[in-house]
Scaffold this active site. Structure first.
Site, PDB file in Angstrom:
ATOM      1  N   LYS A  37       0.801  -1.239  -0.105  1.00 62.14           N
ATOM      2  CA  LYS A  37      -0.006  -0.133   0.031  1.00 62.14           C
ATOM      3  C   LYS A  37       0.961   1.186   0.245  1.00 62.14           C
ATOM      4  O   LYS A  37       2.156   1.156   0.394  1.00 62.14           O
ATOM      5  CB  LYS A  37      -0.873   0.018   1.414  1.00 62.14           C
ATOM      6  CG  LYS A  37      -0.182   0.108   2.558  1.00 62.14           C
ATOM      7  CD  LYS A  37      -0.984  -0.401   3.583  1.00 62.14           C
ATOM      8  CE  LYS A  37      -0.486  -0.277   5.008  1.00 62.14           C
ATOM      9  NZ  LYS A  37      -1.224  -0.798   6.110  1.00 62.14           N
TER      10      LYS A  37
ATOM     11  N   TYR B 129      13.487  31.081   9.566  1.00 58.46           N
ATOM     12  CA  TYR B 129      12.022  31.741  10.044  1.00 58.46           C
ATOM     13  C   TYR B 129      12.079  31.767  11.530  1.00 58.46           C
ATOM     14  O   TYR B 129      12.437  30.846  12.422  1.00 58.46           O
ATOM     15  CB  TYR B 129      11.168  30.618   9.430  1.00 58.46           C
ATOM     16  CG  TYR B 129      10.792  30.976   7.991  1.00 58.46           C
ATOM     17  CD1 TYR B 129      10.390  32.225   7.558  1.00 58.46           C
ATOM     18  CD2 TYR B 129      10.989  29.842   7.003  1.00 58.46           C
ATOM     19  CE1 TYR B 129      10.003  32.380   6.298  1.00 58.46           C
ATOM     20  CE2 TYR B 129      10.574  30.048   5.875  1.00 58.46           C
ATOM     21  CZ  TYR B 129      10.173  31.263   5.303  1.00 58.46           C
ATOM     22  OH  TYR B 129       9.560  31.542   4.053  1.00 58.46           O
TER      23      TYR B 129
END
Ligand SMILES: *Cc1c(COP(=O)(O)O)cnc(C)c1O
Length: 377
Positions: free
Chosen positions: A40, A259
């Site tokens: 998956k 930041y």
């Protein structure tokens, strides 16, 4: 997945030979059961079609995907295998499953009814599996529905390919829930004495033979990840990732990085700015803002810690203590021999599964150690 790192350099490498070796090792541990393979989420980010081909070549015949779309894509790579769809039957799509030879893992009375009606309309029993919920509270029939399911099956003459359930806590070796779920599973199986059963994910497979039944369903272990917490991981690592440095700069004590000016330099520091950020699957929780463990990368065998916040496309690392010349264009190891997926996951406060499945960023993926005689293109 097409990468755009042609100019930048770097990339993600998947060791296909290691995936095959891991699958074979798991197949040996579960010698009395069939060994499926969970592919998956694009084989946990490693590429379902190539992995499917390689495992089929190695003898795997039973594959598990999450969605029917994943099943359709995988079907092209492994025409003769059995493919189970773990999401179950999406309403009103039974004919599409049948057209691609996909087996829904039916998880509710309405899904069962729809599948049996479809079989009736086609005048044949089209294979499907059943999923019982033994306490996970995700998809699956309730235990108390076992009798009703049994009656429906008897009335229609339909025999499911397999009865399955899924562990919630098998990664924690002493968790009582695992044995409890196994007990409930046995109670359910008593209603279906001749149908093959499957319970174990990677952790369940490694935990005890009692959980193997007729088929095991490993995922993370094939991809080199840690299945059981607090134990040495015996699997071969599969993935490596290298990214280039864009720029190097010297900054002074007291300046801030990135930041939010979230990290203030405690010494004069040589910084390298990597072309890597959270958009590439390098989690923002790997930021180095002091006070907690941040991420790191390896250069020339030395670790270089992340400084400041990880931004979308770039991240600063401290290379002050790295020996040897480091220049723009050099690549650094983000995942590889020095940094396993679980090392990075621990630093990011997540799990290896999430590290693997979020690597679908901008870096191209290539395969190494492709088994001889195998065409993966
Ligand atoms: C994902 C999944 C697996 C594989 O689990 P791992 O922990 O990766 O081995 C097995 N069964 C089901 C139902 C799953 O959803």
């Amino acid at each position: 997945m097409s990468g755009t790192s042609t100019f930048l350099g770097g990339g993600i490498t998947v060791d296909l030979g290691a995936i095959v070796r891991n699958w074979k090792a798991l197949d040996t541990v579960a010698a009395n059961a069939l060994t499926g393979a969970v592919l998956k989420a694009d084989a946990y980010g490693t590429g379902a079609e190539a992995v499917g081909r390689a495992l089929y070549h190695a003898g795997a015949k039973f594959f598990f995907v999450a969605t029917p779309d994943e099943g359709v894509a995988l079907r092209k790579a492994v025409p003769k295998s059995l493919i189970f769809v773990l999401d179950g039957l999406v309403p009103r799509t039974a004919k599409d499953y049948a057209a691609h030879g996909l087996m829904p893992v039916l998880a509710s009375m309405s899904q069962l009814t729809e599948w049996l009606d479809f079989c009736l309309s086609q005048n044949k029993a089209i294979p499907a599996a059943l999923h019982f919920d033994t306490g996970f509270n995700r998809v699956g029939f309730r235990q108390k529905e076992a009798e009703l399911v049994k009656r429906e099956l008897d009335q229609s003459g339909f025999e499911p390919q397999m009865i399955m359930s899924h562990f919630a806590c098998a990664d924690q070796p002493s968790h009582e829930m695992t044995r409890k779920q196994n007990g409930l599973f046995q109670g359910i199986l008593a209603h279906f004495p001749n149908i093959p059963a499957s319970l174990a994910n990677s952790a369940g497979l490694m935990a005890s033979k009692d959980y193997h039944y007729q088929m095991v369903r490993p995922g993370i272990s094939m991809y080199g990840g840690r299945a059981i917490n607090g134990r040495p991981n015996p699997m071969a690592p599969v993935i490596s990732m290298h990214v280039p440095i864009l720029q190097i700069k010297d900054a002074r004590i007291g300046e801030t990085v990135g930041y939010g000016a979230a990290y203030r330099l405690r010494r004069d520091t040589r910084l390298a700015i990597m072309a890597l950020g959270y958009a590439d699957g390098f989690f923002r929780s790997l930021s180095g803002i002091g006070g907690q463990v941040g991420g790191k990368v390896a250069i020339n065998g030395t670790f270089a810690p992340v400084l400041g916040r990880v931004s979308m496309d770039m991240t600063a690392i401290d290379i002050t203590d790295v020996e040897g010349l480091v220049q723009p264009g050099d690549v650094v190891e983000v995942l590889g021999p020095n940094l396993g997926i679980d090392d990075v996951a621990d630093a990011a406060r997540t799990i290896g599964y999430e590290i693997l499945t979020t690597l679908n960023g901008r870096f191209s993926r290539s395969y190494v150690n492709v088994p001889e005689g195998l065409d993966i293109t």
